[in-house]
Design a protein around this motif. Sequence first.
Motif, PDB file in Angstrom:
ATOM      1  N   ALA A   1      22.098 -20.824 -10.567  1.00  0.00           N
ATOM      2  CA  ALA A   1      21.487 -21.660 -11.598  1.00  0.00           C
ATOM      3  C   ALA A   1      20.352 -20.930 -12.305  1.00  0.00           C
ATOM      4  O   ALA A   1      20.120 -21.119 -13.492  1.00  0.00           O
ATOM      5  CB  ALA A   1      20.969 -22.966 -10.984  1.00  0.00           C
ATOM      6  N   ASP A   2      19.631 -20.077 -11.582  1.00  0.00           N
ATOM      7  CA  ASP A   2      18.543 -19.302 -12.164  1.00  0.00           C
ATOM      8  C   ASP A   2      18.281 -18.114 -11.243  1.00  0.00           C
ATOM      9  O   ASP A   2      18.926 -17.953 -10.206  1.00  0.00           O
ATOM     10  CB  ASP A   2      17.275 -20.155 -12.332  1.00  0.00           C
ATOM     11  N   SER A   3      17.318 -17.272 -11.619  1.00  0.00           N
ATOM     12  CA  SER A   3      17.071 -16.051 -10.850  1.00  0.00           C
ATOM     13  C   SER A   3      16.559 -16.346  -9.447  1.00  0.00           C
ATOM     14  O   SER A   3      16.832 -15.593  -8.508  1.00  0.00           O
ATOM     15  CB  SER A   3      16.074 -15.148 -11.587  1.00  0.00           C
ATOM     16  N   LYS A   4      15.816 -17.450  -9.279  1.00  0.00           N
ATOM     17  CA  LYS A   4      15.306 -17.795  -7.946  1.00  0.00           C
ATOM     18  C   LYS A   4      16.471 -18.101  -6.999  1.00  0.00           C
ATOM     19  O   LYS A   4      16.516 -17.613  -5.868  1.00  0.00           O
ATOM     20  CB  LYS A   4      14.369 -18.993  -8.034  1.00  0.00           C
ATOM     21  N   HIS A   5      17.423 -18.900  -7.465  1.00  0.00           N
ATOM     22  CA  HIS A   5      18.583 -19.212  -6.635  1.00  0.00           C
ATOM     23  C   HIS A   5      19.447 -17.970  -6.416  1.00  0.00           C
ATOM     24  O   HIS A   5      20.021 -17.781  -5.336  1.00  0.00           O
ATOM     25  CB  HIS A   5      19.412 -20.324  -7.280  1.00  0.00           C
ATOM     26  N   ALA A   6      19.539 -17.120  -7.432  1.00  0.00           N
ATOM     27  CA  ALA A   6      20.311 -15.888  -7.277  1.00  0.00           C
ATOM     28  C   ALA A   6      19.675 -14.995  -6.219  1.00  0.00           C
ATOM     29  O   ALA A   6      20.373 -14.382  -5.397  1.00  0.00           O
ATOM     30  CB  ALA A   6      20.401 -15.148  -8.614  1.00  0.00           C
ATOM     31  N   GLU A   7      18.340 -14.924  -6.217  1.00  0.00           N
ATOM     32  CA  GLU A   7      17.645 -14.110  -5.217  1.00  0.00           C
ATOM     33  C   GLU A   7      17.884 -14.651  -3.813  1.00  0.00           C
ATOM     34  O   GLU A   7      18.114 -13.889  -2.873  1.00  0.00           O
ATOM     35  CB  GLU A   7      16.154 -14.097  -5.514  1.00  0.00           C
ATOM     36  N   GLU A   8      17.848 -15.974  -3.678  1.00  0.00           N
ATOM     37  CA  GLU A   8      18.107 -16.579  -2.377  1.00  0.00           C
ATOM     38  C   GLU A   8      19.518 -16.255  -1.902  1.00  0.00           C
ATOM     39  O   GLU A   8      19.753 -16.028  -0.709  1.00  0.00           O
ATOM     40  CB  GLU A   8      17.902 -18.090  -2.462  1.00  0.00           C
ATOM     41  N   TYR A   9      20.454 -16.231  -2.837  1.00  0.00           N
ATOM     42  CA  TYR A   9      21.831 -15.896  -2.477  1.00  0.00           C
ATOM     43  C   TYR A   9      21.919 -14.441  -2.015  1.00  0.00           C
ATOM     44  O   TYR A   9      22.598 -14.124  -1.037  1.00  0.00           O
ATOM     45  CB  TYR A   9      22.760 -16.122  -3.673  1.00  0.00           C
ATOM     46  N   ILE A  10      21.212 -13.545  -2.714  1.00  0.00           N
ATOM     47  CA  ILE A  10      21.204 -12.136  -2.308  1.00  0.00           C
ATOM     48  C   ILE A  10      20.627 -12.005  -0.896  1.00  0.00           C
ATOM     49  O   ILE A  10      21.164 -11.284  -0.051  1.00  0.00           O
ATOM     50  CB  ILE A  10      20.400 -11.282  -3.302  1.00  0.00           C
ATOM     51  N   ASP A  11      19.544 -12.730  -0.642  1.00  0.00           N
ATOM     52  CA  ASP A  11      18.916 -12.677   0.694  1.00  0.00           C
ATOM     53  C   ASP A  11      19.876 -13.127   1.784  1.00  0.00           C
ATOM     54  O   ASP A  11      20.078 -12.436   2.784  1.00  0.00           O
ATOM     55  CB  ASP A  11      17.671 -13.575   0.724  1.00  0.00           C
ATOM     56  N   THR A  12      20.465 -14.318   1.598  1.00  0.00           N
ATOM     57  CA  THR A  12      21.254 -14.921   2.675  1.00  0.00           C
ATOM     58  C   THR A  12      22.671 -14.380   2.745  1.00  0.00           C
ATOM     59  O   THR A  12      23.202 -14.172   3.843  1.00  0.00           O
ATOM     60  CB  THR A  12      21.305 -16.444   2.505  1.00  0.00           C
ATOM     61  N   ALA A  13      23.297 -14.163   1.600  1.00  0.00           N
ATOM     62  CA  ALA A  13      24.715 -13.780   1.603  1.00  0.00           C
ATOM     63  C   ALA A  13      24.922 -12.276   1.652  1.00  0.00           C
ATOM     64  O   ALA A  13      25.959 -11.815   2.129  1.00  0.00           O
ATOM     65  CB  ALA A  13      25.412 -14.346   0.364  1.00  0.00           C
ATOM     66  N   ILE A  14      23.945 -11.507   1.176  1.00  0.00           N
ATOM     67  CA  ILE A  14      24.157 -10.064   1.049  1.00  0.00           C
ATOM     68  C   ILE A  14      23.237  -9.289   1.993  1.00  0.00           C
ATOM     69  O   ILE A  14      23.702  -8.540   2.856  1.00  0.00           O
ATOM     70  CB  ILE A  14      23.950  -9.618  -0.411  1.00  0.00           C
ATOM     71  N   ALA A  15      21.908  -9.462   1.834  1.00  0.00           N
ATOM     72  CA  ALA A  15      20.968  -8.672   2.639  1.00  0.00           C
ATOM     73  C   ALA A  15      21.119  -8.969   4.131  1.00  0.00           C
ATOM     74  O   ALA A  15      21.193  -8.049   4.954  1.00  0.00           O
ATOM     75  CB  ALA A  15      19.533  -8.945   2.180  1.00  0.00           C
ATOM     76  N   LYS A  16      21.180 -10.239   4.502  1.00  0.00           N
ATOM     77  CA  LYS A  16      21.328 -10.573   5.919  1.00  0.00           C
ATOM     78  C   LYS A  16      22.694 -10.161   6.439  1.00  0.00           C
ATOM     79  O   LYS A  16      22.837  -9.782   7.616  1.00  0.00           O
ATOM     80  CB  LYS A  16      21.091 -12.074   6.125  1.00  0.00           C
ATOM     81  N   ASN A  17      23.694 -10.247   5.591  1.00  0.00           N
ATOM     82  CA  ASN A  17      25.044  -9.793   5.939  1.00  0.00           C
ATOM     83  C   ASN A  17      25.017  -8.325   6.354  1.00  0.00           C
ATOM     84  O   ASN A  17      25.493  -7.946   7.430  1.00  0.00           O
ATOM     85  CB  ASN A  17      25.945 -10.003   4.712  1.00  0.00           C
ATOM     86  N   ILE A  18      24.430  -7.498   5.509  1.00  0.00           N
ATOM     87  CA  ILE A  18      24.377  -6.057   5.775  1.00  0.00           C
ATOM     88  C   ILE A  18      23.577  -5.773   7.044  1.00  0.00           C
ATOM     89  O   ILE A  18      24.024  -5.031   7.932  1.00  0.00           O
ATOM     90  CB  ILE A  18      23.756  -5.324   4.577  1.00  0.00           C
ATOM     91  N   GLN A  19      22.402  -6.390   7.164  1.00  0.00           N
ATOM     92  CA  GLN A  19      21.523  -6.066   8.291  1.00  0.00           C
ATOM     93  C   GLN A  19      22.080  -6.556   9.621  1.00  0.00           C
ATOM     94  O   GLN A  19      21.979  -5.863  10.632  1.00  0.00           O
ATOM     95  CB  GLN A  19      20.132  -6.651   8.028  1.00  0.00           C
ATOM     96  N   HIS A  20      22.679  -7.736   9.624  1.00  0.00           N
ATOM     97  CA  HIS A  20      23.243  -8.243  10.873  1.00  0.00           C
ATOM     98  C   HIS A  20      24.387  -7.355  11.328  1.00  0.00           C
ATOM     99  O   HIS A  20      24.531  -7.048  12.524  1.00  0.00           O
ATOM    100  CB  HIS A  20      23.719  -9.691  10.701  1.00  0.00           C
TER     101      HIS A  20
END
Length: 629
Positions: free
Chosen positions: A320-339
């Motif tokens: 919906a906006d950059s804030k929600h996009a950032e949250e998606y990057i954090d939870t769906a991408i960054a945590k995915n890679i690190q875990h």
Amino acid sequence: MFPTKDDDIYTQIAEIEREIAILPAGSITKKKIKDKDYYYHRITRGGKRIENYVAFEEVPALKAKIDRRKTLEKELKELKLTVPKTDRVYDSGERGYLRFKTAVRVGKQLESQIALTKKYKRREPIRVLRDYIFGPPQDKVLIIYGLRRTGKTTMIRQILTELSPEEFEKAAFIQVTSADTLADVDADLKLLEKNGFRYVFIDEVTLMEDFIEGAALFSDIYAGSGMKIVLSGTDSLGFAFTREEQLYDRCIMLHTTFIPYREFEEVLGIRGIDEYIRYGGTMSLGGINYNSETHNSDNCNPHTCNSEATKIYNPNTPFADSKHAEEYIDTAIAKNIQHSLKAYQYGGHFRLLRELYEHGELTNVINRVVENINHSFTKQVIERTFRSHDIAVTAANLLRDMENPINILDHMNAGEVNSGIMKMLDILNKEEQTVGIEEDHMIQIKEYLKLLDLIMEIDLESLPEVSRKGKITVISQPGLRYAQAQAIVENMLLDAEFRELSARERQRILERLLSEIRGRMMEDIVLLETRLAFPDKKVFKVQFPVGEFDMVVCDTKELTCRIYEVKYSREQIPEQYRHLNNEDKCGMTSHRYGDIVGKYVIYRGENTKCGDIQYLNVEEYLKSLGTQN
């Protein structure tokens, strides 16, 4: 997709576990040496205690992250106490009560879980799952992997509804948590096998710390004995590692991250390339709010209803906006890679990212890499737009004190504009980072983003300089790119030079820039989807000293090619196909790639023809790609 109460608990557990996984463990100790205090980060790894020096100014931030981890661990422990007891699952058949170590659902309990998905439309990849489940036995497991909100669990529930009553009695669904071990799942699989279960679906399997190292168990023991084993989870990188190691040649991979336009329209009922650009990339219904009384009725399925009256912008969607996009990057991408990195070879695959991870900065760095990819894209569009005649003249007239309107771009990397962008996207400035980010860090993270199917690359060729080649980096989730690009443009207009303009003038520039961004994104979408639809052909973009072909589709066997222009317009204008009719450009192209057998303009208007130029509607073209193979 209408989760049950139990599903909500498991989702919360999974999210907390992923956040814990990327926060630093251990504690901070202080030592006094020669009357001076020194601080160390104490952790235990492989049974050994390790202490790393921490600079005094870094201590508060590190302590906050360690405290956050401890708070989450306490929350997790309390949340797990609310998980329904699943060690006694009643099956109405002769099997009676079965005791399981993990959360296993069978019979009526499983039937209740999948009831809501019966009316949902199916994603195209389900045919791969269907072929596996209903095909002949084989000693392979099927892995469903992809980023969050791309339909993995829903697909499993849908295939369960296609089983006959007799087959359904032999089906089980296992919901894994990080507290489960491979030994626990193995014990439950033995019990299921003993009691005649033949179809086992294991969700969030990558949450088990020992999954990657022991994954061969599923194919060698259970699939090899005739069971159909389906594994799924959001830690896509973990599956990628497993495929290359323990499950090499013993698994079928089903990707869900990329959602093409035709599925966006068919499954979600959302039409239009603009809507796809703004919200495409997940199966969470984009910018549409289906939660009205109309859509909650028994006669209306949220995945099939197309009532225009209820299509209302929903500010809580992933892009919906950059804030929600950032949250998606954090939870769906960054945590995915690190875990995944933490679980693989006991963290031995972090390579150059180890120090960033241990300092709790890897999330910020991954964010920065994704943002840099989109920032580079946006900057190119803005440069090209300000160089175009009409907006350049307008900008020159409006910004009287600037010699060259392109100098506006200089403000994107400094001052208030850059500060606003950085704050919005929560990216650490270089001086705020305790570990320097090197080019090698960026390269390694991009490798992982490719494995996650988040970024894909399209060839960029040049004529007549055939040795000059490049790549176009495309984000496979367009809504993510558009949210960040829009944020950059809106913040750029907060610059002091732009604030001198009237509100109407600023709005005109904003609309023009966003239109240009959507146009460039439409080009990338067409390129990406065409390349994926024609794996046996060469799909690329060609640049000339002046001008370009937005897309060339080359048949290397027949030595023929088709050339395209992609225009974000609804009108037909001769200027649009001037390059397609240029004899020199066409001559160089046919000499290099083969006879030109078609010339096309893909745009937002109706299908038509102008001489030998075919005009193709972009939505119709993208939908037709699903029938090409």
